[in-house]
Design a protein around this motif. Structure first.
Motif, PDB file in Angstrom:
ATOM      1  N   UNK A   1      32.194  -4.455  10.019  1.00 51.82           N
ATOM      2  CA  UNK A   1      32.832  -3.749   8.897  1.00 51.82           C
ATOM      3  C   UNK A   1      34.100  -3.053   9.337  1.00 51.82           C
ATOM      4  N   UNK A   2      35.102  -3.063   8.446  1.00 52.15           N
ATOM      5  CA  UNK A   2      36.323  -2.327   8.759  1.00 52.15           C
ATOM      6  C   UNK A   2      36.079  -0.845   8.471  1.00 52.15           C
ATOM      7  N   UNK A   3      36.539   0.013   9.373  1.00 51.45           N
ATOM      8  CA  UNK A   3      36.348   1.451   9.204  1.00 51.45           C
ATOM      9  C   UNK A   3      37.564   2.062   8.521  1.00 51.45           C
ATOM     10  N   UNK A   4      37.393   3.201   7.843  1.00 50.96           N
ATOM     11  CA  UNK A   4      38.508   3.841   7.134  1.00 50.96           C
ATOM     12  C   UNK A   4      39.691   4.160   8.059  1.00 50.96           C
ATOM     13  N   UNK A   5      39.404   4.449   9.353  1.00 46.64           N
ATOM     14  CA  UNK A   5      40.512   4.799  10.256  1.00 46.64           C
ATOM     15  C   UNK A   5      41.220   3.563  10.823  1.00 46.64           C
ATOM     16  N   UNK A   6      40.891   2.392  10.282  1.00 48.84           N
ATOM     17  CA  UNK A   6      41.587   1.180  10.728  1.00 48.84           C
ATOM     18  C   UNK A   6      40.850   0.431  11.829  1.00 48.84           C
TER      19      UNK A   6
ATOM     20  N   UNK B   1      37.062  -1.058  13.600  1.00 47.61           N
ATOM     21  CA  UNK B   1      36.045  -1.996  13.148  1.00 47.61           C
ATOM     22  C   UNK B   1      34.705  -1.576  13.740  1.00 47.61           C
ATOM     23  N   UNK B   2      33.645  -1.622  12.941  1.00 45.92           N
ATOM     24  CA  UNK B   2      32.287  -1.344  13.456  1.00 45.92           C
ATOM     25  C   UNK B   2      31.472  -2.629  13.489  1.00 45.92           C
TER      26      UNK B   2
ATOM     27  N   UNK C   1      25.492   0.145  17.254  1.00 43.89           N
ATOM     28  CA  UNK C   1      26.761  -0.477  16.878  1.00 43.89           C
ATOM     29  C   UNK C   1      27.772  -0.318  18.008  1.00 43.89           C
ATOM     30  N   UNK C   2      28.869  -1.068  17.885  1.00 43.74           N
ATOM     31  CA  UNK C   2      30.019  -0.890  18.771  1.00 43.74           C
ATOM     32  C   UNK C   2      31.237  -0.705  17.879  1.00 43.74           C
ATOM     33  N   UNK C   3      32.029   0.336  18.148  1.00 41.47           N
ATOM     34  CA  UNK C   3      33.242   0.581  17.371  1.00 41.47           C
ATOM     35  C   UNK C   3      34.470   0.152  18.158  1.00 41.47           C
ATOM     36  N   UNK C   4      35.328  -0.623  17.512  1.00 42.16           N
ATOM     37  CA  UNK C   4      36.623  -0.945  18.115  1.00 42.16           C
ATOM     38  C   UNK C   4      37.664  -0.094  17.413  1.00 42.16           C
ATOM     39  N   UNK C   5      38.417   0.705  18.162  1.00 45.29           N
ATOM     40  CA  UNK C   5      39.445   1.510  17.490  1.00 45.29           C
ATOM     41  C   UNK C   5      40.612   0.629  17.043  1.00 45.29           C
ATOM     42  N   UNK C   6      41.393   1.177  16.115  1.00 49.10           N
ATOM     43  CA  UNK C   6      42.625   0.509  15.714  1.00 49.10           C
ATOM     44  C   UNK C   6      43.511   0.391  16.954  1.00 49.10           C
ATOM     45  N   UNK C   7      43.964  -0.812  17.266  1.00 49.65           N
ATOM     46  CA  UNK C   7      44.766  -1.000  18.467  1.00 49.65           C
ATOM     47  C   UNK C   7      45.725  -2.153  18.189  1.00 49.65           C
TER      48      UNK C   7
END
Ligand SMILES: Cc1cc2nc3c(=O)[nH]c(=O)nc-3n(C[C@H](O)[C@H](O)[C@H](O)COP(=O)(O)OP(=O)(O)OC[C@H]3O[C@@H](n4cnc5c(N)ncnc54)[C@H](O)[C@@H]3O)c2cc1C
Ligand code: SF4
Ligand code: FES
Ligand code: FES
Lengths: 173, 329
Positions: free
Chosen positions: B60-65, B67-68, B214-220
């Motif tokens: 899923x895309x997260x609000x801060x850009x 991905x979870x 889960x694993x979160x990927x930050x906006x990069x």
């Protein structure tokens, strides 16, 4: 420790009691007499035990029977709907894509699962454009996608051509 | 194989308390690693708590850009995910370079992160191994150690972490979402796996019974220009000797604006090459600078009888991968 489970194989439901340590492979072969999935390595390293689980190919030797209750399982025997040969079966025969035949049911199930993955647009590690919408199954793609199936007789050349023809046939249809 | 009880937890708190009650219980996800180890007698749990269908199986895309990625997302589905393919290609490539089509269909994100070393002595219960049997010694130190670590190892253990996926996630500054008895927390992926030190039996910093959800990927942004390169002994279906995950942003003037670099096959954990990254930021991108940066990272390498080749191999793969990214290949 024993547990009662229901598994659905090639369209038929089976109720059986298994030890919790039993793999799907052993449940199929030893308990249900469905012997097309073969035991090559029993460690996920050869692909002889490949089955379809909910339409996706997996190694049945690393799957515990108790963990996959009620999911649809298809073996090489169950691929053809009308009890005849699946096009992939026929192509393996026409291309002489085996010698001893031990790896063959796993190869055939894996190939059918692989074509489904490719038609869903899944890339592989040799796909040049990761973003591509459509996958063209060149021989290099087939070899990479089938690398989970070993053949001790090294019938690889004919296995690739058998799959390639079936893939082309499906694309034309 | 020792007998065990199998249970399917109804929900996440149920799974966590099942392990809290039973010191010798373990989570089961796809089973592609654990079932193998049960057969080998390397792991002998009394209870298996099946979590394969408990956590999210979507990306899923997260609000801060960012991905979870749910812990139950299979390696196949994650590699094929459109967002991952376009925004974090290094992750798709890493996943696709690992295992086989069949294995990737069962293997999960959580299980892949926590898969165990492929050290052959660890997998062979007839040989001494400090990781399996604390204090028994390390057979790899004087044994066949071609596949073993060159960085961050200790006299107690020289094993490597086998995951390709985790190397890419390390380059991407991922966070691992963990739930335990005291609630949920997020840890940087670099703090998930440990170096062996004098406690080689502890692979990770997780407590018994903590579940990865889960694993979160930050906006990069620079991750869109990223790549995974893996060197192995055959073209497919083999673990890495050495691998490199990299992301690169080069400015108009040909200098490195930003870079992410992580190595696989060299250490007890995915190895974030921070020294090389620092050496490269602001520098013109060319072969000499890339080599120099790689050398700084590999300067501390400690070699065993059979694994000296990993140093030039890692250096060359770092240089080639970053040059490819710079040249848009
Ligand atoms: C022949 C072969 C070749 C392979 N080649 C490669 C390769 O080239 N590259 C590569 O990266 N991998 C490779 N693998 C390993 C494969 O990627 C892993 O087996 C797989 O990712 C593990 O995922 P799983 O869901 O099956 O985990 P499981 O086997 O179910 O579990 C693995 C471990 O993780 C723990 N665990 C699982 N889920 C969670 C969770 N949510 N929270 C906390 N703990 C959890 C389990 O308790 C267990 O200890 C290969 C495996 C085989 C058999
Ligand atoms: S390297 Fe680590 S895992 Fe391998 S034998 Fe030594 S202590 Fe055991
Ligand atoms: S028997 Fe399952 S992969 Fe070899
Ligand atoms: S035909 Fe003999 S193993 Fe493949």
């Amino acid at each position: 420790m024993e547990q009662e489970i229901t598994i659905k194989v090639d369209g038929t439901g089976h109720r059986l009691t298994v030890d919790t340590r039993t793999t799907l492979l052993d449940a199929l072969r030893e308990r249900l007499g469905i012997t097309s999935p073969k035991k090559g390595c029993d460690h996920g390293q050869c692909g002889a035990c490949t089955i379809l689980l909910a339409g996706r190919r997996i190694n049945s030797c690393l799957a515990l029977a108790v963990a996959f209750e009620d999911e649809e399982i298809v073996t090489a025997e169950g691929l053809a709907e009308d009890g005849g040969l699946h096009p992939m079966h026929r192509s393996f025969i026409e291309h002489d894509a085996f010698q001893c035949g031990y790896c063959t049911p796993g190869q055939i199930v894996s190939a059918v699962g692989m074509l489904e993955e490719a038609s869903s647009g899944w890339p592989s590690s040799v796909t040049a454009d990761l973003d591509a919408d459509e996958i063209v199954l060149a021989d290099e793609e087939i070899r990479e996608r089938m690398s989970g199936n070993l053949c001790r007789c090294a019938a690889y050349v004919n296995i690739v051509s058998a799959i390639s023809e079936t893939a082309g046939g499906e694309a034309r249809r | 194989m020792k007998p065990y009880r199998y249970q399917r937890a109804r929900d996440i708190p149920g799974a966590i308390s099942a392990l809290a009650e039973e010191p010798n219980a373990t989570f089961l996800a796809g089973g592609t690693n654990l079932v193998d180890l049960l057969k080998l007698g390397v792991m002998e749990p009394e209870v298996l708590v099946d979590v394969r269908r408990l956590t999210s199986d979507s990306v899923e895309e997260l609000p801060d850009g960012g991905v979870r990625i749910g812990a139950a997302v299979t390696n196949s589905n994650l590699a094929a995910d459109r967002t991952i393919r376009s925004r974090y290609p290094v992750l798709s490539e890493a996943l696709l370079s690992g295992a086989s089509g069949q294995l990737r269909n069962l293997a999960t994100t959580g299980g892949n992160l926590l898969q165990h070393t492929r050290c052959v002595y660890w997998q062979d219960t007839t040989t001494p191994c400090n990781k399996r049997e604390p204090g028994s010694g390390c057979s790899a130190l004087e044994g066949h150690n071609k596949n073993h670590a060159i960085l961050g190892a200790s006299e107690h253990c020289v094993a490597t972490h086998p995951s390709d996926m985790a190397v890419a996630m390390t380059a991407l500054d991922a966070f691992v979402v963990v739930q335990g008895r005291n609630g949920e927390h997020r840890i940087p992926i670099e703090e998930l796996h440990r170096l062996p030190g004098d406690e080689p039996w502890r692979d990770t910093t997780l407590e018994h019974g903590e579940l990865i959800t889960a694993v979160d990927l930050p906006l990069l942004d620079l991750a869109a220009n990223s790549k995974y390169r893996k060197v192995r002994e055959r073209a497919s279906y083999a673990f890495a000797l050495v691998s490199v995950a990299a992301a690169l942003d080069v400015g108009e003037d040909g200098t490195v604006r930003d870079v992410r670099l992580a190595l696989g096959g060299v250490a007890h954990k995915p190895w974030r090459a921070t020294k090389a990254e620092e050496a490269l930021r602001g520098e013109p991108i060319n072969k000499a600078n890339l080599r120099a940066a790689a050398d700084i990272e590999l300067e501390d390498a400690e070699l065993l009888r059979d694994n000296a080749f990993k140093v030039p191999l890692a250096r060359n793969v770092i240089v080639r991968t970053l040059l490819d990214l710079a040249e848009g290949r």
